[in-house]
Design a protein around this motif. Structure first.
Motif, PDB file in Angstrom:
ATOM      1  N   ARG A 227       0.840  -1.190   0.000  1.00  0.00           N
ATOM      2  CA  ARG A 227       0.000   0.000   0.000  1.00  0.00           C
ATOM      3  C   ARG A 227       0.876   1.241   0.000  1.00  0.00           C
ATOM      4  O   ARG A 227       2.074   1.191   0.280  1.00  0.00           O
ATOM      5  CB  ARG A 227      -0.897   0.014   1.235  1.00  0.00           C
ATOM      6  CG  ARG A 227      -1.991  -1.011   1.204  1.00  0.00           C
ATOM      7  CD  ARG A 227      -3.012  -0.777   2.332  1.00  0.00           C
ATOM      8  NE  ARG A 227      -4.112  -1.689   2.192  1.00  0.00           N
ATOM      9  CZ  ARG A 227      -4.283  -2.772   2.942  1.00  0.00           C
ATOM     10  NH1 ARG A 227      -3.445  -3.055   3.905  1.00  0.00           N
ATOM     11  NH2 ARG A 227      -5.308  -3.563   2.740  1.00  0.00           N
ATOM     12  N   ALA A 228       0.285   2.394  -0.302  1.00  0.00           N
ATOM     13  CA  ALA A 228       1.017   3.661  -0.333  1.00  0.00           C
ATOM     14  C   ALA A 228       1.685   3.957   1.004  1.00  0.00           C
ATOM     15  O   ALA A 228       2.743   4.568   1.052  1.00  0.00           O
ATOM     16  CB  ALA A 228       0.072   4.799  -0.720  1.00  0.00           C
ATOM     17  N   ASP A 229       1.082   3.490   2.103  1.00  0.00           N
ATOM     18  CA  ASP A 229       1.664   3.758   3.431  1.00  0.00           C
ATOM     19  C   ASP A 229       2.758   2.750   3.803  1.00  0.00           C
ATOM     20  O   ASP A 229       3.308   2.796   4.895  1.00  0.00           O
ATOM     21  CB  ASP A 229       0.584   3.779   4.507  1.00  0.00           C
ATOM     22  CG  ASP A 229      -0.076   2.414   4.737  1.00  0.00           C
ATOM     23  OD1 ASP A 229       0.321   1.420   4.085  1.00  0.00           O
ATOM     24  OD2 ASP A 229      -0.992   2.353   5.569  1.00  0.00           O
ATOM     25  N   GLY A 230       3.080   1.816   2.876  1.00  0.00           N
ATOM     26  CA  GLY A 230       4.140   0.840   3.125  1.00  0.00           C
ATOM     27  C   GLY A 230       3.668  -0.477   3.704  1.00  0.00           C
ATOM     28  O   GLY A 230       4.450  -1.420   3.827  1.00  0.00           O
ATOM     29  N   THR A 231       2.386  -0.581   4.048  1.00  0.00           N
ATOM     30  CA  THR A 231       1.839  -1.829   4.587  1.00  0.00           C
ATOM     31  C   THR A 231       1.900  -2.924   3.525  1.00  0.00           C
ATOM     32  O   THR A 231       1.501  -2.714   2.386  1.00  0.00           O
ATOM     33  CB  THR A 231       0.357  -1.631   5.009  1.00  0.00           C
ATOM     34  OG1 THR A 231       0.278  -0.553   5.913  1.00  0.00           O
ATOM     35  CG2 THR A 231      -0.208  -2.893   5.631  1.00  0.00           C
TER      36      THR A 231
END
Length: 95
Positions: A22-26
Motif C-alpha cells: 500500500r502507499a503507506d508501506g503496509t
C-alpha cells in the motif's frame, strides 16, 4: 505509450497476488483459502468472489480519478494532472 496512450499498471490490494504494498508501506500478502474443507469449484468461486469485487472497485476508482481528477490529490508527478486534463478519459481501453 508511444502512441499517446496513458498506460497504468494497477497493483491490486485484494490479497490474490503474491504480495502488494500500500502507499503507506503496509505489505499485503497472499490470502489462502481454508484447508479444512475439501476442494470444489463452488468453494473456489465463493472464495474468489470477494477478490473480484475488490478489483472491480479499484478499477472504477482509477477510472473515476482519470475522468474527474481532484485538485490536491496525490500523484506521482505534477505533470500527470496536466496530461489528464488533455486526455480523453472517456476513451479508455483496459487490457
Amino acid at each position: 505509450a508511444s502512441f499517446g496512450y496513458i498506460v497504468m499498471a494497477l497493483e491490486h490490494e485484494d490479497g490474490s497476488g503474491v504480495h502488494a504494498t500500500r502507499a503507506d508501506g503496509t505489505k499485503i500478502r497472499y490470502t489462502r483459502p481454508d484447508s479444512l474443507t475439501p476442494y470444489s469449484r463452488q468453494k473456489v468461486t465463493t472464495f474468489r468472489a470477494g477478490f473480484l469485487q475488490h478489483r472491480v472497485d479499484e478499477v472504477e476508482r482509477v477510472l473515476s480519478h482519470l475522468q474527474h481528477p481532484k485538485e490536491g490529490a496525490p500523484t506521482a508527478d505534477v505533470s500527470l494532472h496536466q496530461i489528464l486534463r488533455l486526455a480523453d478519459a472517456n476513451h479508455v481501453s483496459l487490457v
